[in-house]
Design an enzyme around this catalytic site. Structure first.
Site, short mmCIF file in Angstrom:
data_model
loop_
_atom_site.label_atom_id
_atom_site.label_comp_id
_atom_site.label_asym_id
_atom_site.label_seq_id
_atom_site.Cartn_x
_atom_site.Cartn_y
_atom_site.Cartn_z
N GLY A 1 0.79 -1.22 0.00
CA GLY A 1 0.00 0.00 0.00
C GLY A 1 0.83 1.27 0.00
CE LYS B 1 7.93 7.79 -4.61
NZ LYS B 1 8.49 7.31 -5.90
N GLY C 1 7.11 7.82 6.29
CA GLY C 1 6.23 8.35 5.26
C GLY C 1 6.71 9.61 4.58
CG ASP D 1 5.08 -3.03 -5.16
OD1 ASP D 1 5.69 -4.11 -5.17
OD2 ASP D 1 5.58 -1.97 -4.75
#
Length: 501
Positions: free
Chosen positions: A100, A123, A136, A263
């Site tokens: 994810g 992003k 993150g 992915d």
């Protein structure tokens, strides 16, 4: 009363985006509502004005404090809820059932100036439920790398995500080597659906068909009216061909993606996720740049085979949709997958025919293979070689002779020139046509590295100059001669690229 998101920033003056949210609305099982992390001082570092206008967005509004806040993920847009996308994936061959968007958000969907639906995706916007312990965040250098190389790929006419903006966050992000300025990339794609999205959906009852129908309607609408017994097999075939074409184009320009996990393999056939990517200087099929690819799984020369492996994993997710009888489904999907090799070779042959001045003629595979061997044996520069061949047709032999010794190349050159002569056109016009498909400039690794280091230290000028060059890759100019040169030997030895996480 407006809600405050930082000094001088409020939702009352947010730019009008006009977002839609068809993925979240129609396939809710693959998204999760989520808000980006607070950015103390978001500022637009670089903005793609032309791309903004093509999306009916006002560049001046995007450059405001409010616009920067939205593009950083710190301020939610007014029209939709931002979401993090769920997907699974095979990473270096090992299946991970839940990956994810670990540092990304889907802001929403827009229409471009040709009426096509696209995603605007962030992003580096902070941790999500999929972060798996990561922060993150992203840093300026990594986000500018994706901006630069994705825009260079677009200029090379290779299907790719685009870059709308890089926004600094006003904070420091700790990475190997110490703190670096934080940044968020805003990128645009025809969608962010991946093979990994289907690997996630296939393990949840009823979700795979919903996702497949959505993907078909969005990317291959001509298949939507087909009967179910034909639709999903045709969908698989369309993705196989799109990806075969894409990887052939990568190979033709010497692009090394670096992390071809499932992915990172799109359903649309666009290049996505420019992490440890780079371009070849010296031609060598075994070239690996990525610091995490210890076994060379994603080496330049392995890319076509890896893509075939990824497509096999995609086919597995469609088995129950293609036929309720497993053996019949396997037979049908395998029949399509078995065409992948021929499809790739046809796309690559067409690209090489154009690069070698052979027009639409079928290129001799042995001629191409022998050129590969010459360039490998002499560690010749892949990009310079084709420009040098065009110069050879113009009567200037020294550029190619400087890459491959004449004693080694004369036989091959005679065979090639004979093939070109068979077209019955003058050499000068053929050379000009070659220059229209063979770039003079690519994002050379030493120039990218220097530009990113300067940008990290606050000097954006080298980056802006390099961006200007690589987004006009075919227009050779004397004042840009340094940008066409390969890296010095002391740079290339041991050069590595990094994911930026």
């Amino acid at each position: 009363m407006s809600e405050s998101f930082g000094p001088g920033v409020s939702t009352t003056s947010l730019p009008a985006f006009g977002f839609e949210s068809t993925l979240a609305d129609q396939v809710p099982g693959v998204t999760m509502p989520w808000q980006g992390a607070y950015a103390p001082d978001p500022r637009v570092l670089i903005l793609n004005d032309g791309l903004a206008r093509s999306l009916a967005l006002d560049p001046a509004s995007l450059a405001t404090a409010e616009g920067a806040g939205v593009l950083s993920g710190s301020i939610p847009p007014a029209e939709t809820d931002t979401v993090a996308m769920a997907y699974a994936g095979h990473q270096f061959g090992s299946f991970q059932p839940l990956l994810g968007d670990g540092r990304a958000l889907l802001l929403g969907e827009l229409r471009d100036d040709r009426g096509r639906r696209v995603d605007l995706h962030l992003k580096g916007s902070g941790a999500t439920p999929f972060s798996r312990g990561g922060d993150g965040r992203a840093v300026v250098a990594a986000m500018l790398r994706e901006y630069l190389i994705s825009e260079a790929m677009h200029a090379l006419h290779i299907p790719t995500t685009r870059s709308l903006a890089v926004v600094t966050t006003g904070e420091q992000v700790v990475r190997e080597g110490g703190p670096q300025p934080g940044a968020v990339l805003a990128r645009v794609a025809s969608s962010h659906l991946r093979v990994g999205t289907f690997e996630f959906a296939a393990r949840r009852e009823g979700l795979a068909q919903t996702l497949a129908d959505y993907a078909i309607a969005r990317h291959y609408p001509e298949l939507a009216e087909r009967a179910p017994e034909d639709r999903y097999l045709a969908f698989f075939e369309a993705v196989v061909d799109a990806q075969a074409s894409l990887v052939a184009q990568w190979m033709s320009v010497g692009f090394v993606h670096g992390v071809m996990n499932t992915d990172n393999t799109t359903i649309s056939g666009e290049t996505i996720d420019y992490g440890p990517c780079a371009f070849l200087d010296a031609y060598d099929p075994a070239t690996v740049f990525s610091s995490i690819d210890h076994g060379g799984r994603y080496a330049y020369g392995n890319q076509p085979a890896v893509l075939g492996w990824n497509l096999a994993r995609f086919g597995e997710t469609l088995l129950p949709l293609v036929n309720s009888t497993p053996d019949l489904a396997i037979t049908a999907l395998t029949g399509v997958l078995d065409t992948y090799g021929d499809r790739y070779r046809q796309h690559y042959s067409a690209a090489m025919a154009a690069k070698l001045g052979l027009g639409d003629d079928a290129v001799d595979a042995v001629l191409v293979d022998d050129l590969h061997r010459l360039l490998t044996d002499h560690r010749a520069d892949w990009t310079l070689a084709f420009r040098a061949l065009a110069d050879n047709l113009r009567g200037h032999s020294s550029p190619f002779d400087s890459l491959v010794l004449p004693d080694a190349s004369s036989t091959w050159l005679n065979r090639w020139r004979t093939a070109v002569s068979a077209r019955g056109q003058d050499f000068s016009s053929i050379a000009d046509a070659m220059d229209r498909v063979n770039p003079a400039y690519i994002p050379r690794n030493h120039l990218v590295d220097a530009a990113l280091q300067a940008a990290t230290n606050g000097d954006l000028v080298p980056f802006e100059r390099l961006l200007d060059v690589v987004t006009s890759p075919y227009d050779r100019r004397e004042d840009r001669s340094d940008y066409a040169l390969p890296a010095p030997e002391n740079f290339s030895a041991g050069f590595q690229t990094f994911c930026g996480t």
